[in-house]
Design a protein around this motif. Structure first.
Motif, mmCIF file in Angstrom:
data_model
loop_
_atom_site.group_PDB
_atom_site.id
_atom_site.type_symbol
_atom_site.label_atom_id
_atom_site.label_comp_id
_atom_site.label_asym_id
_atom_site.label_seq_id
_atom_site.Cartn_x
_atom_site.Cartn_y
_atom_site.Cartn_z
ATOM 1 N N LEU A 148 5.037 7.716 -0.461
ATOM 2 C CA LEU A 148 3.880 6.997 0.061
ATOM 3 C C LEU A 148 2.889 6.692 -1.061
ATOM 4 O O LEU A 148 2.221 5.653 -1.051
ATOM 5 C CB LEU A 148 3.215 7.821 1.157
ATOM 6 C CG LEU A 148 2.331 7.071 2.160
ATOM 7 C CD1 LEU A 148 3.083 5.911 2.787
ATOM 8 C CD2 LEU A 148 1.837 8.025 3.239
ATOM 9 N N ARG A 149 2.803 7.590 -2.038
ATOM 10 C CA ARG A 149 1.960 7.328 -3.203
ATOM 11 C C ARG A 149 2.463 6.104 -3.967
ATOM 12 O O ARG A 149 1.667 5.336 -4.518
ATOM 13 C CB ARG A 149 1.927 8.549 -4.123
ATOM 14 C CG ARG A 149 1.042 9.670 -3.604
ATOM 15 C CD ARG A 149 1.246 10.959 -4.386
ATOM 16 N NE ARG A 149 0.904 10.836 -5.793
ATOM 17 C CZ ARG A 149 -0.326 10.959 -6.277
ATOM 18 N NH1 ARG A 149 -1.335 11.199 -5.447
ATOM 19 N NH2 ARG A 149 -0.552 10.867 -7.565
ATOM 20 N N SER A 164 -0.305 -1.083 -4.060
ATOM 21 C CA SER A 164 -1.517 -1.700 -3.520
ATOM 22 C C SER A 164 -2.661 -1.662 -4.518
ATOM 23 O O SER A 164 -3.351 -2.659 -4.730
ATOM 24 C CB SER A 164 -1.930 -0.974 -2.237
ATOM 25 O OG SER A 164 -3.231 -1.346 -1.830
ATOM 26 N N GLN A 165 -2.877 -0.524 -5.143
ATOM 27 C CA GLN A 165 -4.038 -0.353 -6.018
ATOM 28 C C GLN A 165 -3.881 -1.039 -7.358
ATOM 29 O O GLN A 165 -4.841 -1.606 -7.899
ATOM 30 C CB GLN A 165 -4.290 1.142 -6.257
ATOM 31 C CG GLN A 165 -4.821 1.896 -5.051
ATOM 32 C CD GLN A 165 -5.054 3.354 -5.373
ATOM 33 O OE1 GLN A 165 -4.327 3.956 -6.161
ATOM 34 N NE2 GLN A 165 -6.074 3.943 -4.769
ATOM 35 N N LEU A 166 -2.676 -0.969 -7.940
ATOM 36 C CA LEU A 166 -2.488 -1.380 -9.333
ATOM 37 C C LEU A 166 -1.648 -2.638 -9.503
ATOM 38 O O LEU A 166 -1.515 -3.142 -10.622
ATOM 39 C CB LEU A 166 -1.828 -0.234 -10.119
ATOM 40 C CG LEU A 166 -2.547 1.124 -10.039
ATOM 41 C CD1 LEU A 166 -1.731 2.195 -10.756
ATOM 42 C CD2 LEU A 166 -3.948 1.024 -10.621
ATOM 43 N N GLN A 170 8.562 12.987 6.919
ATOM 44 C CA GLN A 170 8.187 13.782 8.091
ATOM 45 C C GLN A 170 7.878 15.235 7.720
ATOM 46 O O GLN A 170 7.324 15.966 8.543
ATOM 47 C CB GLN A 170 9.303 13.726 9.128
ATOM 48 C CG GLN A 170 9.519 12.328 9.691
ATOM 49 C CD GLN A 170 10.710 12.241 10.630
ATOM 50 O OE1 GLN A 170 10.583 12.408 11.837
ATOM 51 N NE2 GLN A 170 11.885 11.991 10.071
ATOM 52 N N ARG A 171 8.197 15.641 6.507
ATOM 53 C CA ARG A 171 7.824 16.980 6.041
ATOM 54 C C ARG A 171 6.331 17.076 5.716
ATOM 55 O O ARG A 171 5.793 18.177 5.548
ATOM 56 C CB ARG A 171 8.628 17.344 4.788
ATOM 57 C CG ARG A 171 10.092 17.646 5.047
ATOM 58 C CD ARG A 171 10.924 17.623 3.770
ATOM 59 N NE ARG A 171 10.300 18.339 2.655
ATOM 60 C CZ ARG A 171 10.696 18.235 1.386
ATOM 61 N NH1 ARG A 171 11.719 17.431 1.077
ATOM 62 N NH2 ARG A 171 10.087 18.916 0.432
ATOM 63 N N ILE A 172 5.672 15.937 5.616
ATOM 64 C CA ILE A 172 4.275 15.887 5.183
ATOM 65 C C ILE A 172 3.352 15.894 6.397
ATOM 66 O O ILE A 172 3.614 15.238 7.405
ATOM 67 C CB ILE A 172 4.015 14.625 4.337
ATOM 68 C CG1 ILE A 172 5.013 14.559 3.175
ATOM 69 C CG2 ILE A 172 2.590 14.602 3.825
ATOM 70 C CD1 ILE A 172 4.975 15.751 2.249
ATOM 71 N N VAL A 204 -4.633 10.293 4.364
ATOM 72 C CA VAL A 204 -5.372 10.140 3.108
ATOM 73 C C VAL A 204 -4.718 9.069 2.239
ATOM 74 O O VAL A 204 -5.397 8.196 1.681
ATOM 75 C CB VAL A 204 -5.439 11.485 2.354
ATOM 76 C CG1 VAL A 204 -5.944 11.277 0.924
ATOM 77 C CG2 VAL A 204 -6.353 12.459 3.089
ATOM 78 N N GLU A 205 -3.401 9.109 2.126
ATOM 79 C CA GLU A 205 -2.706 8.108 1.305
ATOM 80 C C GLU A 205 -2.798 6.721 1.918
ATOM 81 O O GLU A 205 -2.957 5.727 1.206
ATOM 82 C CB GLU A 205 -1.231 8.505 1.120
ATOM 83 C CG GLU A 205 -1.016 9.688 0.202
ATOM 84 C CD GLU A 205 -1.523 9.434 -1.213
ATOM 85 O OE1 GLU A 205 -1.422 8.296 -1.702
ATOM 86 O OE2 GLU A 205 -2.025 10.387 -1.839
ATOM 87 N N LEU A 206 -2.692 6.644 3.251
ATOM 88 C CA LEU A 206 -2.810 5.336 3.902
ATOM 89 C C LEU A 206 -4.177 4.721 3.655
ATOM 90 O O LEU A 206 -4.291 3.513 3.409
ATOM 91 C CB LEU A 206 -2.563 5.477 5.409
ATOM 92 C CG LEU A 206 -1.114 5.629 5.855
ATOM 93 C CD1 LEU A 206 -1.044 5.842 7.359
ATOM 94 C CD2 LEU A 206 -0.283 4.411 5.457
#
Length: 495
Positions: free
Chosen positions: A173-174, A180-182, A202-204, A211-213
């Motif tokens: 996800l990062r 998106s950011q860079l 799904q482990r997260i 937060v990542e979204l």
């Protein structure tokens, strides 16, 4: 390289004392990770990350004389935070963690080499370091080729992506967030691993996903990160409403591609923010993305074979609330974003009359008041959302929609100047209602207040005598209805 480090030169006045303090303790210190990457991109912030072979307690001893505040809340992970001359520093001992493959929480192990610390990081562009010197030039260190990746606009992992993502699935996800950011593109092997391992997200915990979204949504190109989520299958597990927008097209019943339309509306919203000099707005961007998620559930075809999505905004608002609750967003975020989704279709119909000279489709003052009152504090964002949603390949139609909304905004401004629409309230308050109708506090007072507010929306401001007359007339009607209901009830009992 000289131009790349220009941002760091402005910080050199306090980087040197930090280097001196660590050198006096016999320890090197390195600016590392995203801070180095951002310095190269000319977007350095005042939150900086460092690494060192010094153990946490020693870090505290070294940095305390320089800092106004020191936090040790991350000390179990080897991280000490400090506030130095307005800069927030995070200094972490070299790490050589081991993962169990079941959760993203590693068994924290301190390392002894910079290379060992860098190779365990998420992406090579985040695995560059700058060794601080007490004098002369600082030393740039890039053992994994992060600078080449950054120059090529590529996002790749230090180790194999399968090992990296198995250690910490959040890194997938990062990757979408950094796209998106860079404006980077993931390497083919990274995208392939994301597709194969997407279920591992799904482990997260949902809190970390959210937060990542949010970071992704506030990036410069959120649509790119979201599309990567969809193409790799991550979205199926964290935001399934998004891939569901890819409705199957019937060659005889064509309609706008809802998925790409939604990403386009999000892009339009970002552009409107920039045009108006706004900071990225999370509520606006989420509403732009989610505004049509009710369409798959409401799609139907009328007798002419044309597609319809009746009440999709109502269904979409409900679905938005459900998804944001699942992601554990705040109650205020859920309320505001879902309300924007619910209201985004309200404008359509304004300025679209029946074609006669008598009916140009513009709303009455009452309808304009209700639009403003229903939107409340969200009105500025609703303006932007509706404008962002005016997407069509027909340029003349697009310009007509924008002109029509210009007209509505002008109507709102005119009424606002006359009536202070943001503070629409009944012309009589609760105490006055009780005095006039000789009531005690209770349900009837609330009903009378609600009636007067509706009257205010319909007719605009009333003077005191008009309001009192209308209130008494309404109350007399309520009494008549109550007597009629009582009489009918008695007749029913006698039967």
């Amino acid at each position: 390289m000289a131009n790349a480090w220009q941002g760091l030169q402005e910080l050199d006045g306090w980087l040197r004392p930090l280097a001196v303090a660590f050198a006096a303790a016999g320890q090197p210190i390195f600016l590392v990770g995203g801070s180095v990457r951002d310095a190269l991109l000319g977007r350095l912030t005042h939150d900086l990350d460092f690494t060192t072979p010094a153990r946490p307690q020693e870090i505290i001893e070294i940095v305390t004389p320089l800092a106004s505040t020191v936090w040790d809340t991350g000390i179990e992970y080897g991280t000490v935070s400090a506030l130095v001359k307005g800069m927030t520093l995070e200094i972490t001992t070299f790490r050589a963690d081991q993962y169990d493959g079941q959760s993203r929480n590693p068994e924290v192990t301190f390392g002894d080499t910079l290379d060992g610390d860098l190779v365990r990081r998420d992406f090579r562009v985040n695995a560059m370091a700058l060794e601080l010197a007490t004098e002369g030039e600082h030393t740039f260190l890039d053992p994994l080729g992060g600078l080449d990746d950054l120059a090529a606009g590529v996002l790749d992992t230090p180790d194999s992506p399968q090992i990296s993502f198995n250690d910490d699935p959040l890194r997938m996800l990062r990757a979408c967030r950094f796209v998106s950011q860079l404006g980077l593109q993931v390497a083919p092997r990274v995208e392939s691993a994301m597709q194969d391992m997407s279920t591992q997200i799904q482990r997260i915990t949902v809190e970390r996903v959210a937060v990542e979204l949010n970071k992704l949504m506030l990036g410069e190109q959120p649509w790119s990160g979201l599309d990567l989520m969809v193409t790799t299958g991550l979205a199926e597990h964290v935001l399934p409403e998004l891939p569901a927008l890819k409705l199957t097209q019937d060659e005889h019943r064509q309609h706008k591609d809802v998925y790409w339309h939604s990403l386009k509306v999000l892009g339009n919203a970002v552009e409107l923010e920039r045009e108006r000099g706004m900071k990225p707005n999370l509520e606006l961007r989420w509403a732009a993305l989610m505004h049509d998620i009710g369409k798959p559930e409401t799609r139907d075809f009328n007798e002419n074979g044309n597609v319809t999505f009746y009440q999709h905004e109502v269904v979409g608002a409900r679905m938005t609330r459900h998804r944001l609750r699942a992601l554990k967003y705040s109650k205020q975020h859920i309320k505001d974003i879902s309300e924007l989704v619910r209201l985004h279709m309200r404008f359509h119909g304004y300025g679209q009359g029946n074609g006669s000279a008598e009916d140009d489709g513009t709303w009455t003052d009452s309808a304009v008041r209700r639009y403003v009152t229903d939107a409340g504090d969200l009105l500025p964002l609703l303006h932007l959302l509706v404008r962002a949603d005016c997407t069509t390949r027909n340029k003349n139609k697009a310009r007509r929609l924008q002109r029509t909304y210009d007209g509505l905004e002008q109507r709102i401004t005119e009424l606002q100047e006359q009536e202070n629409l943001e503070a629409v309230r009944p012309d009589l308050d609760g105490n006055q209602i009780m005095e006039i109708l000789q009531l005690k506090p209770g349900r009837d007072v609330g009903r009378a207040w609600a009636y007067l507010k509706e009257l205010r929306l319909d007719r605009g401001p009333l003077d005191r005598e008009e309001a009192i007359t209308a209130l008494k007339q309404w109350w007399a009607e309520q009494q008549d209805h109550a007597e009629q209901d009582h009489a009918q009830h008695q007749q029913h009992k006698e039967k």
